[in-house]
Design a protein around this motif. Structure first.
Motif, PDB file in Angstrom:
ATOM      1  N   ASP A 189      50.913  69.591 -22.664  1.00  0.00           N
ATOM      2  CA  ASP A 189      50.922  68.144 -22.858  1.00  0.00           C
ATOM      3  C   ASP A 189      51.680  67.449 -21.734  1.00  0.00           C
ATOM      4  O   ASP A 189      51.258  66.412 -21.234  1.00  0.00           O
ATOM      5  CB  ASP A 189      51.542  67.773 -24.203  1.00  0.00           C
ATOM      6  CG  ASP A 189      50.663  68.153 -25.391  1.00  0.00           C
ATOM      7  OD1 ASP A 189      49.466  68.432 -25.178  1.00  0.00           O
ATOM      8  OD2 ASP A 189      51.186  68.178 -26.515  1.00  0.00           O
ATOM      9  N   SER A 190      52.828  68.021 -21.342  1.00  0.00           N
ATOM     10  CA  SER A 190      53.636  67.437 -20.271  1.00  0.00           C
ATOM     11  C   SER A 190      52.894  67.455 -18.948  1.00  0.00           C
ATOM     12  O   SER A 190      52.910  66.469 -18.210  1.00  0.00           O
ATOM     13  CB  SER A 190      54.967  68.186 -20.123  1.00  0.00           C
ATOM     14  OG  SER A 190      55.734  68.066 -21.292  1.00  0.00           O
ATOM     15  N   ALA A 235      49.662  67.592 -18.567  1.00  0.00           N
ATOM     16  CA  ALA A 235      48.544  66.647 -18.681  1.00  0.00           C
ATOM     17  C   ALA A 235      49.035  65.219 -18.481  1.00  0.00           C
ATOM     18  O   ALA A 235      48.375  64.422 -17.808  1.00  0.00           O
ATOM     19  CB  ALA A 235      47.867  66.799 -20.037  1.00  0.00           C
ATOM     20  N   THR A 236      50.203  64.906 -19.028  1.00  0.00           N
ATOM     21  CA  THR A 236      50.785  63.571 -18.858  1.00  0.00           C
ATOM     22  C   THR A 236      51.103  63.313 -17.391  1.00  0.00           C
ATOM     23  O   THR A 236      50.778  62.245 -16.860  1.00  0.00           O
ATOM     24  CB  THR A 236      52.062  63.421 -19.711  1.00  0.00           C
ATOM     25  OG1 THR A 236      51.711  63.592 -21.084  1.00  0.00           O
ATOM     26  CG2 THR A 236      52.721  62.073 -19.506  1.00  0.00           C
ATOM     27  N   LEU A 237      51.721  64.293 -16.734  1.00  0.00           N
ATOM     28  CA  LEU A 237      52.030  64.148 -15.299  1.00  0.00           C
ATOM     29  C   LEU A 237      50.756  63.906 -14.501  1.00  0.00           C
ATOM     30  O   LEU A 237      50.703  63.005 -13.649  1.00  0.00           O
ATOM     31  CB  LEU A 237      52.713  65.407 -14.767  1.00  0.00           C
ATOM     32  CG  LEU A 237      54.194  65.555 -15.009  1.00  0.00           C
ATOM     33  CD1 LEU A 237      54.662  66.942 -14.583  1.00  0.00           C
ATOM     34  CD2 LEU A 237      54.981  64.482 -14.281  1.00  0.00           C
ATOM     35  N   ASN A 238      49.739  64.716 -14.760  1.00  0.00           N
ATOM     36  CA  ASN A 238      48.479  64.591 -14.023  1.00  0.00           C
ATOM     37  C   ASN A 238      47.803  63.249 -14.281  1.00  0.00           C
ATOM     38  O   ASN A 238      47.334  62.588 -13.357  1.00  0.00           O
ATOM     39  CB  ASN A 238      47.532  65.740 -14.384  1.00  0.00           C
ATOM     40  CG  ASN A 238      47.996  67.059 -13.829  1.00  0.00           C
ATOM     41  OD1 ASN A 238      48.676  67.124 -12.814  1.00  0.00           O
ATOM     42  ND2 ASN A 238      47.644  68.124 -14.511  1.00  0.00           N
ATOM     43  N   ARG A 239      47.757  62.845 -15.537  1.00  0.00           N
ATOM     44  CA  ARG A 239      47.116  61.579 -15.904  1.00  0.00           C
ATOM     45  C   ARG A 239      47.838  60.397 -15.263  1.00  0.00           C
ATOM     46  O   ARG A 239      47.216  59.490 -14.709  1.00  0.00           O
ATOM     47  CB  ARG A 239      47.100  61.452 -17.434  1.00  0.00           C
ATOM     48  CG  ARG A 239      46.079  60.543 -17.993  1.00  0.00           C
ATOM     49  CD  ARG A 239      45.969  60.591 -19.520  1.00  0.00           C
ATOM     50  NE  ARG A 239      47.187  60.911 -20.237  1.00  0.00           N
ATOM     51  CZ  ARG A 239      47.445  62.106 -20.820  1.00  0.00           C
ATOM     52  NH1 ARG A 239      46.572  63.077 -20.768  1.00  0.00           N
ATOM     53  NH2 ARG A 239      48.580  62.308 -21.457  1.00  0.00           N
ATOM     54  N   ASP A 240      49.171  60.413 -15.336  1.00  0.00           N
ATOM     55  CA  ASP A 240      49.955  59.318 -14.763  1.00  0.00           C
ATOM     56  C   ASP A 240      49.775  59.245 -13.244  1.00  0.00           C
ATOM     57  O   ASP A 240      49.622  58.162 -12.678  1.00  0.00           O
ATOM     58  CB  ASP A 240      51.442  59.468 -15.103  1.00  0.00           C
ATOM     59  CG  ASP A 240      51.749  59.206 -16.561  1.00  0.00           C
ATOM     60  OD1 ASP A 240      50.841  58.738 -17.299  1.00  0.00           O
ATOM     61  OD2 ASP A 240      52.897  59.476 -16.972  1.00  0.00           O
ATOM     62  N   HIS A 299      55.920  59.977  -9.798  1.00  0.00           N
ATOM     63  CA  HIS A 299      55.997  61.406 -10.081  1.00  0.00           C
ATOM     64  C   HIS A 299      57.436  61.823 -10.344  1.00  0.00           C
ATOM     65  O   HIS A 299      57.720  62.550 -11.302  1.00  0.00           O
ATOM     66  CB  HIS A 299      55.396  62.196  -8.913  1.00  0.00           C
ATOM     67  CG  HIS A 299      55.366  63.667  -9.147  1.00  0.00           C
ATOM     68  ND1 HIS A 299      54.567  64.251 -10.095  1.00  0.00           N
ATOM     69  CD2 HIS A 299      56.054  64.665  -8.560  1.00  0.00           C
ATOM     70  CE1 HIS A 299      54.757  65.564 -10.073  1.00  0.00           C
ATOM     71  NE2 HIS A 299      55.652  65.835  -9.155  1.00  0.00           N
ATOM     72  N   ALA A 309      58.488  60.562 -13.741  1.00  0.00           N
ATOM     73  CA  ALA A 309      57.872  61.332 -14.817  1.00  0.00           C
ATOM     74  C   ALA A 309      58.523  62.701 -14.974  1.00  0.00           C
ATOM     75  O   ALA A 309      58.805  63.137 -16.097  1.00  0.00           O
ATOM     76  CB  ALA A 309      56.370  61.479 -14.565  1.00  0.00           C
ATOM     77  N   HIS A 329      61.889  62.240 -16.530  1.00  0.00           N
ATOM     78  CA  HIS A 329      61.764  61.942 -17.956  1.00  0.00           C
ATOM     79  C   HIS A 329      61.344  63.170 -18.765  1.00  0.00           C
ATOM     80  O   HIS A 329      61.920  63.466 -19.815  1.00  0.00           O
ATOM     81  CB  HIS A 329      60.755  60.804 -18.165  1.00  0.00           C
ATOM     82  CG  HIS A 329      60.413  60.565 -19.594  1.00  0.00           C
ATOM     83  ND1 HIS A 329      61.289  59.993 -20.482  1.00  0.00           N
ATOM     84  CD2 HIS A 329      59.298  60.856 -20.299  1.00  0.00           C
ATOM     85  CE1 HIS A 329      60.726  59.942 -21.675  1.00  0.00           C
ATOM     86  NE2 HIS A 329      59.511  60.451 -21.588  1.00  0.00           N
ATOM     87  N   LEU A 330      60.330  63.893 -18.292  1.00  0.00           N
ATOM     88  CA  LEU A 330      59.781  65.004 -19.055  1.00  0.00           C
ATOM     89  C   LEU A 330      60.626  66.274 -18.988  1.00  0.00           C
ATOM     90  O   LEU A 330      60.580  67.085 -19.922  1.00  0.00           O
ATOM     91  CB  LEU A 330      58.361  65.321 -18.579  1.00  0.00           C
ATOM     92  CG  LEU A 330      57.335  64.230 -18.855  1.00  0.00           C
ATOM     93  CD1 LEU A 330      56.048  64.513 -18.105  1.00  0.00           C
ATOM     94  CD2 LEU A 330      57.077  64.109 -20.352  1.00  0.00           C
TER      95      LEU A 330
END
Length: 146
Positions: free
Chosen positions: A8-9, A11-16, A102, A105, A108-109
């Protein structure tokens, strides 16, 4: 089946990153290596080693990035078969747009979830692992010794 938190993390990094800059994570990785090099360029074989990718993967990915003017290939004057990959102005602008988001993110993550002691421990762990990998890269392989 659900994705793990680490998936999930990522995917979030990639999407952002894709939303912020139009770069995929592999694009970003290639551009980081190129911006860290002295002349903004690297031989494809050296890029493959740095990224820990197969040479053919680097070549195919670079071809896709060339079509978007993020990088360009230049012949190597010392080796007619070799080529350099060079970051373009478009690529430099893209990574400059992507980097702040980046970093935020990742902070944060990953790092916001850790204490200062845990961050220090993580640094020590990565240092040990890098040293081990560097030693194994220079040691003869087990296959060569048998």
């Amino acid at each position: 089946m659900t994705a793990s938190p680490s998936n999930d993390s990522l995917a979030t990094l990639n999407r952002d990153m894709q939303a912020d800059s139009g770069l995929s994570n592999p694009d970003y990785q290639v551009l980081v290596v190129l911006t860290d090099s002295v002349e903004g360029r690297s031989r494809i074989s050296d890029l493959a080693v740095e990224l820990q990718w197969e040479r053919s993967r680097v070549s195919h990915h670079v071809a896709r990035m060339e079509k978007r003017d993020l990088v360009s290939r230049q012949g190597c004057p010392d080796d007619g078969r070799g080529a350099f990959v060079r970051i373009t102005e478009t690529g430099r602008a893209a990574i400059e747009r992507a980097a702040p988001g980046h970093v935020r993110a990742v902070r944060h993550l990953v790092f916001d979830a850790l204490t200062a002691d845990e961050v220090a421990q993580l640094g020590e762990i990565f240092h040990r692992l890098r040293s081990r990998v560097a030693r194994s890269a220079t040691a003869p392989s087990t296959a060569a010794r048998t």
